[in-house]
Write an enzyme that holds these catalytic residues in place. Structure first.
Site, PDB file in Angstrom:
ATOM      1  N   ILE A 127      -6.404 117.411  17.073  1.00  0.00           N
ATOM      2  CA  ILE A 127      -6.378 116.549  18.270  1.00  0.00           C
ATOM      3  C   ILE A 127      -6.974 115.172  17.981  1.00  0.00           C
ATOM      4  CG2 ILE A 127      -6.453 118.473  19.891  1.00  0.00           C
ATOM      5  CD1 ILE A 127      -9.483 117.658  20.328  1.00  0.00           C
ATOM      6  N   ASP A 128      -7.699 115.029  16.868  1.00  0.00           N
ATOM      7  CA  ASP A 128      -8.481 113.809  16.634  1.00  0.00           C
ATOM      8  C   ASP A 128      -7.658 112.583  16.234  1.00  0.00           C
ATOM      9  OD1 ASP A 128     -10.773 115.203  17.186  1.00  0.00           O
ATOM     10  OD2 ASP A 128     -11.283 115.587  15.100  1.00  0.00           O
ATOM     11  N   ARG A 212     -16.894  92.835  42.465  1.00  0.00           N
ATOM     12  CA  ARG A 212     -15.499  92.554  42.828  1.00  0.00           C
ATOM     13  C   ARG A 212     -14.931  93.597  43.775  1.00  0.00           C
ATOM     14  NH1 ARG A 212     -13.344  90.627  37.354  1.00  0.00           N
ATOM     15  NH2 ARG A 212     -12.434  92.676  37.123  1.00  0.00           N
TER      16      ARG A 212
HETATM   17  O1  F6P Z   1     -11.466 118.439  14.650  1.00  0.00           O
HETATM   18  C1  F6P Z   1     -11.136 118.805  15.933  1.00  0.00           C
HETATM   19  C2  F6P Z   1     -12.346 118.960  16.791  1.00  0.00           C
HETATM   20  O2  F6P Z   1     -11.937 119.394  18.050  1.00  0.00           O
HETATM   21  C3  F6P Z   1     -13.254 117.739  16.902  1.00  0.00           C
HETATM   22  O3  F6P Z   1     -12.793 116.771  17.809  1.00  0.00           O
HETATM   23  C4  F6P Z   1     -14.543 118.376  17.339  1.00  0.00           C
HETATM   24  O4  F6P Z   1     -15.629 117.552  17.045  1.00  0.00           O
HETATM   25  C5  F6P Z   1     -14.565 119.637  16.534  1.00  0.00           C
HETATM   26  O5  F6P Z   1     -13.210 119.960  16.260  1.00  0.00           O
HETATM   27  C6  F6P Z   1     -15.230 120.811  17.186  1.00  0.00           C
HETATM   28  O6  F6P Z   1     -15.205 121.888  16.289  1.00  0.00           O
HETATM   29  P1  F6P Z   1     -15.592 123.380  16.650  1.00  0.00           P
HETATM   30  O7  F6P Z   1     -14.518 123.923  17.555  1.00  0.00           O
HETATM   31  O8  F6P Z   1     -15.607 124.086  15.337  1.00  0.00           O
HETATM   32  O9  F6P Z   1     -16.897 123.329  17.344  1.00  0.00           O
END
Ligand code: F6P
Length: 319
Positions: A127-128, A212
């Site tokens: 997703i990143d 505003r």
């Molecule tokens: O790499 C995808 C991701 O969802 C990151 O955005 C997030 O920091 C991480 O994985 C979380 O990982 P886990 O599910 O192992 O805690």
């Protein structure tokens, strides 16, 4: 090539199932035997393999998560572990591997071919949107839609009560999710790892908006930049809004994939099998200018995908 395998690895992402479905169906169409490896590299080491066929991937495209399941496998950083994985694949007569996952998973795949001579093809699933050389990874679009939906809902209640919401989204090293979701929801500001935050300036901007006549305030924070609590602590006494915090967390990783993610995953899945069976391995499938193209795995992984700063500027300009 007679027998290949597919796995999903690392953090799951919506659309991974659509990619698995495409890999399996195209492989079957080509007369290959195809195995699913469950739980990523951890499952590979446990020999957790299942034979897949055309029918076994029916009805999975619309499902969130990954039916093959996933894991993070820290042991895979060790060369001996990768050698063990390669010998397991050999034992099962698996001649090529398709790995769907993020940066860590693609690193594992790269070493499997470079050191252990296992032909691999990677498909970017995270997703990143932090994987270089591809415009989008599988799961990004669905995640963004989930975040946007959540922020819209928060805006409703923020306006009713004239409150500020600090919304924390995922992204340990990348501000992509925060920037795009902030941009398309008209958030007052985004706080991201790529740009140092100046709380004084941010508070002044929010105050000007308030003068505003704005009756709500949304600040989107990427988890890698600061925690929502820290941002709230810095802003609350300066902006005069009653403040609430929402941490979206893993809801961002779930849900039925969007049409965009299903399409991207289907195209990448087919292209991955095509490249692997043609002997064009050691590549990752990438989306570049609307086309699916193979890019060298080592090229991808030696780069850090930077955030497009035009998006950050656009978000600032329009808010
Ligand atoms: O790499 C995808 C991701 O969802 C990151 O955005 C997030 O920091 C991480 O994985 C979380 O990982 P886990 O599910 O192992 O805690």
């Amino acid at each position: 090539m007679k027998r290949i395998a597919v796995m999903t690895s690392g953090g799951d992402a919506p659309g991974m199932n659509a990619a698995v479905r495409a890999v399996v169906r195209y492989a079957v169409n080509k007369g290959l035997e195809i195995y699913g490896i469950r739980r990523g590299y951890a499952g590979l080491l446990d020999e957790d393999f299942i034979p897949l066929n055309f029918a076994s991937v029916g009805g999975i495209m619309e499902k969130g998560g990954t039916v093959l399941r996933s894991s993070r496998c820290p042991e895979f950083v060790r060369k001996e572990t990768r050698a063990e994985a390669a010998s397991i694949l050999k034992k099962h007569n698996i001649e090529g591997l398709i790995v769907i996952g993020g940066e860590g998973s693609l690193h594992g795949a790269m070493f499997l071919e470079e050191e252990q001579k296992v032909p691999v093809v990677g498909i970017p699933g995270t997703i990143d949107n932090d994987i270089a050389m591809t415009d989008m990874s599988i799961g990004v679009d669905t995640c963004l839609n989930t975040v946007v939906d959540a922020i819209q809902k928060l805006k409703d209640t923020a306006s009713s009560h004239e409150r500020a919401f600090i919304v924390e989204v995922m992204g340990r090293t990348s501000g992509y999710i925060a920037t795009v979701s902030g941009l398309v929801t008209g958030a007052e500001a985004v706080v991201i790892p790529e740009v140092p935050v100046n709380y004084e300036a941010l508070a002044n901007k929010i105050l000007r908006e308030r003068e505003r006549g704005k009756i709500n305030c949304i600040v989107v924070v990427a988890e890698g930049a600061a925690s929502a609590y820290t941002v709230a602590r810095h802003l609350e006494h300066r902006i005069g809004y009653e403040t609430r915090i929402t941490i979206l967390g893993h809801i961002q990783r779930g849900g039925s994939p969007t049409a965009f993610d299903r399409l991207l995953a289907s195209r990448m899945g087919v292209a991955a099998v095509e490249n692997l069976t043609r002997g064009q391995s050691f590549v990752m499938m990438a989306l570049q200018g609307g086309k699916i193209v193979p890019v060298k795995l080592d090229e991808v992984l030696k780069q850090k995908k930077g955030l497009n700063m035009e998006l950050v500027e656009l978000a600032a300009l329009l808010s």
